[in-house]
Enzyme design. Sequence first.
Site, PDB file in Angstrom:
ATOM      1  N   ARG A 171       0.837  -1.200   0.000  1.00 19.56           N
ATOM      2  CA  ARG A 171       0.000   0.000   0.000  1.00 19.56           C
ATOM      3  C   ARG A 171       0.870   1.247   0.000  1.00 19.56           C
ATOM      4  O   ARG A 171       0.429   2.308  -0.399  1.00 19.56           O
ATOM      5  CB  ARG A 171      -0.836   0.090   1.280  1.00 19.56           C
ATOM      6  CG  ARG A 171      -1.744  -1.028   1.568  1.00 19.56           C
ATOM      7  CD  ARG A 171      -2.030  -1.170   3.078  1.00 19.56           C
ATOM      8  NE  ARG A 171      -2.428   0.015   3.795  1.00 19.56           N
ATOM      9  CZ  ARG A 171      -3.667   0.340   4.096  1.00 19.56           C
ATOM     10  NH1 ARG A 171      -4.648  -0.420   3.698  1.00 19.56           N
ATOM     11  NH2 ARG A 171      -3.945   1.416   4.804  1.00 19.56           N
ATOM     12  N   TYR A 349      -9.361  -5.992   5.479  1.00 18.25           N
ATOM     13  CA  TYR A 349      -8.676  -4.746   5.855  1.00 18.25           C
ATOM     14  C   TYR A 349      -9.172  -3.609   4.956  1.00 18.25           C
ATOM     15  O   TYR A 349      -8.462  -3.094   4.112  1.00 18.25           O
ATOM     16  CB  TYR A 349      -7.168  -4.980   5.690  1.00 18.25           C
ATOM     17  CG  TYR A 349      -6.241  -3.924   6.222  1.00 18.25           C
ATOM     18  CD1 TYR A 349      -6.703  -2.776   6.836  1.00 18.25           C
ATOM     19  CD2 TYR A 349      -4.861  -4.091   6.108  1.00 18.25           C
ATOM     20  CE1 TYR A 349      -5.818  -1.824   7.309  1.00 18.25           C
ATOM     21  CE2 TYR A 349      -3.969  -3.146   6.586  1.00 18.25           C
ATOM     22  CZ  TYR A 349      -4.464  -2.018   7.182  1.00 18.25           C
ATOM     23  OH  TYR A 349      -3.586  -1.078   7.639  1.00 18.25           O
ATOM     24  N   ASP A 351     -10.465   0.153   3.990  1.00 17.45           N
ATOM     25  CA  ASP A 351     -10.405   1.565   4.380  1.00 17.45           C
ATOM     26  C   ASP A 351     -11.825   2.124   4.336  1.00 17.45           C
ATOM     27  O   ASP A 351     -12.718   1.509   3.761  1.00 17.45           O
ATOM     28  CB  ASP A 351      -9.530   2.348   3.390  1.00 17.45           C
ATOM     29  CG  ASP A 351      -8.050   2.137   3.659  1.00 17.45           C
ATOM     30  OD1 ASP A 351      -7.701   1.719   4.769  1.00 17.45           O
ATOM     31  OD2 ASP A 351      -7.250   2.394   2.734  1.00 17.45           O
TER      32      ASP A 351
HETATM   33  N1  UDP Z   1       4.833   0.811   7.882  1.00 18.37           N
HETATM   34  C1  UDP Z   1       6.132   0.899   8.342  1.00 18.37           C
HETATM   35  N2  UDP Z   1       6.591   2.090   8.824  1.00 18.37           N
HETATM   36  C2  UDP Z   1       5.813   3.205   8.870  1.00 18.37           C
HETATM   37  C3  UDP Z   1       4.490   3.118   8.387  1.00 18.37           C
HETATM   38  C4  UDP Z   1       4.020   1.902   7.912  1.00 18.37           C
HETATM   39  O1  UDP Z   1       6.858  -0.077   8.328  1.00 18.37           O
HETATM   40  O2  UDP Z   1       6.314   4.249   9.341  1.00 18.37           O
HETATM   41  C5  UDP Z   1       4.346  -0.503   7.384  1.00 18.37           C
HETATM   42  C6  UDP Z   1       3.763  -1.369   8.501  1.00 18.37           C
HETATM   43  O3  UDP Z   1       4.061  -2.719   8.227  1.00 18.37           O
HETATM   44  C7  UDP Z   1       2.276  -1.105   8.349  1.00 18.37           C
HETATM   45  C8  UDP Z   1       2.132  -1.002   6.842  1.00 18.37           C
HETATM   46  O4  UDP Z   1       3.328  -0.342   6.423  1.00 18.37           O
HETATM   47  O5  UDP Z   1       1.498  -2.137   8.900  1.00 18.37           O
HETATM   48  C9  UDP Z   1       0.908  -0.232   6.370  1.00 18.37           C
HETATM   49  O6  UDP Z   1       0.954   1.062   6.882  1.00 18.37           O
HETATM   50  P1  UDP Z   1      -0.291   2.053   6.862  1.00 18.37           P
HETATM   51  O7  UDP Z   1       0.176   3.367   7.343  1.00 18.37           O
HETATM   52  O8  UDP Z   1      -0.937   1.964   5.538  1.00 18.37           O
HETATM   53  O9  UDP Z   1      -1.229   1.372   7.945  1.00 18.37           O
HETATM   54  P2  UDP Z   1      -2.553   1.898   8.672  1.00 18.37           P
HETATM   55  O10 UDP Z   1      -2.666   3.364   8.447  1.00 18.37           O
HETATM   56  O11 UDP Z   1      -3.675   1.108   8.083  1.00 18.37           O
HETATM   57  O12 UDP Z   1      -2.281   1.558  10.079  1.00 18.37           O
END
Ligand code: UDP
Length: 379
Positions: A171, A349, A351
Site C-alpha cells: 500500500r 482490511y 479503508d
Molecule cells: N509501515 C512501516 N513504517 C511506517 C508506516 C508503515 O513499516 O512508518 C508498514 C507497517 O508494516 C504497516 C504497513 O506499512 O502495517 C501499512 O501502513 P499504513 O500506514 O498503511 O497502515 P494503517 O494506516 O492502516 O495503520
Amino acid sequence: MSKRILIVGAGFYGSVLARELTDAGCSCKLIERREQIGGNCFTRYNEEADCHQHVYGPHIFHTNSEEVWRYLTRFTKFNNFVNRPKSMSAGKLYSLPINLMTLYQVYGVNTPEEAKATIEKVRIPCDSPNNLEDWCLSQVGPEIYELLIKGYTMKQWRRDPKELPASIIKRLPIRFNFDDNYFRDRYQGIPEEGYTKIFERMLEGIDVELGVDFLADRDEWIRRFDHVVFTGPIDAFFNYTEGTLEYRSLRFESEILDTPDFQGNALINYGETQVPYTRIAEHKHFDLSYSKDKTLITREYSQEWQEGMERYYPVGTQENLDTLRRYQLLAKEAGLPVTFGGRLGQYKYFDMHQVIAAALTKAKRFLQDGFEVSDEEEN
Ligand code: UDP
C-alpha cells in the site's frame, strides 16, 4: 408491505445501508452495541484543545471514487488536510512515505537519478519477494528497512516481517520525487465538524437503538425481521465454533499538554522497537485548528486482540483466511436471512472509502435482485 430490515452496527457499512434502504422505502431499524454511533470513526469534540478527538485512532478520509466522494459530501464538508506523516528513528526525523527527501536524509542524494542509482546499489534483489521483509529489502535495501520499516512492523503486528505478506506494505509507495502526500488519491480531507456528525446526518429519521447486544438475543432478532445485515465479527456471530479469527487491537494513551503545538504534525511514527508505541497523533492538526494554547496528543500501542478488547486490524495469515472460509461456508449452509458486511463481518482490511463503496454496491444489489442474493461473489 415494505421489507423490515435490521442493521447491526452503526459504522460506515451499516449506516450507509440504513440510509440507502430507508430512502428506497424499506423499514430499517439499526441497533448498536456501543453507546454511540460511528463505529471506529467516532470523534468527540474536545473543548480544552479545540479539536475533534479521533477516539478509535486517526482516520483520514481519501478516495479516488467520484461516486463515494459525492455521496459523502452530502453529509459533511471536508477541510483540505493532506496526510504527510514523519517517522522518528534513532533520534532523527525522516519524511514519509519513502520519497526523495527520505533518500536525501538517509543517503544525501539530491536528484531522482542519484537516488535511483543509490537504491540500485543497496537493494537486495529477490526472485519472488513474497514476504514483507524480502519485498522491502528488494525495493529499498537494508538501511531504510531497518530504520523505518522493521521496528514499526514488528510493533504493529508482533510477528516476524518474514511471516507477513508483502501486501501489507505494498500500500505504501516509494517515490523518486519530493511528493510526500501519503495518499495520492484525488480526494482527501477530514470532516470539518468531525466524523460523528456525518453519522448523525446519515441516520436522520432512522430508528436507532444504542447499547443493544444483538448476539445476546440473536435468534429472536432474526425471527422479527425479513433480513439482517450484521457488521459485527462473523466468528462471534457463530459463537466461535470454527475457531477465533485473530485481530490486532490498539491501546491509546491520550493527554492534554500545555503547549500550542507538541510535534508540528498530525502523525509521527516511531520506527524503532525501543519506543513502545507505534505513533503519536496530535489531533488539532487534523482539524487545521491552532487557536488554543493547549494540545491533545495520543500515543498508540498495538496489541494482540483478546476477548473484551476492540478489534481493529484483521491479521491476513493463511490460517485466519482458512477459518474465515469455514465461517462463510457455514453462513451459506445455515441459509439464514443474514448478510455479513464491513471490516468485521467480512474480515477484510477495508479503508473507509472501500467500506462505503461496498455498502453502496450492496444496497443496489439488494434493491435490484432482492435480499436473497448470496454473499459469495463479494467475498
Ligand atoms: N509501515 C512501516 N513504517 C511506517 C508506516 C508503515 O513499516 O512508518 C508498514 C507497517 O508494516 C504497516 C504497513 O506499512 O502495517 C501499512 O501502513 P499504513 O500506514 O498503511 O497502515 P494503517 O494506516 O492502516 O495503520
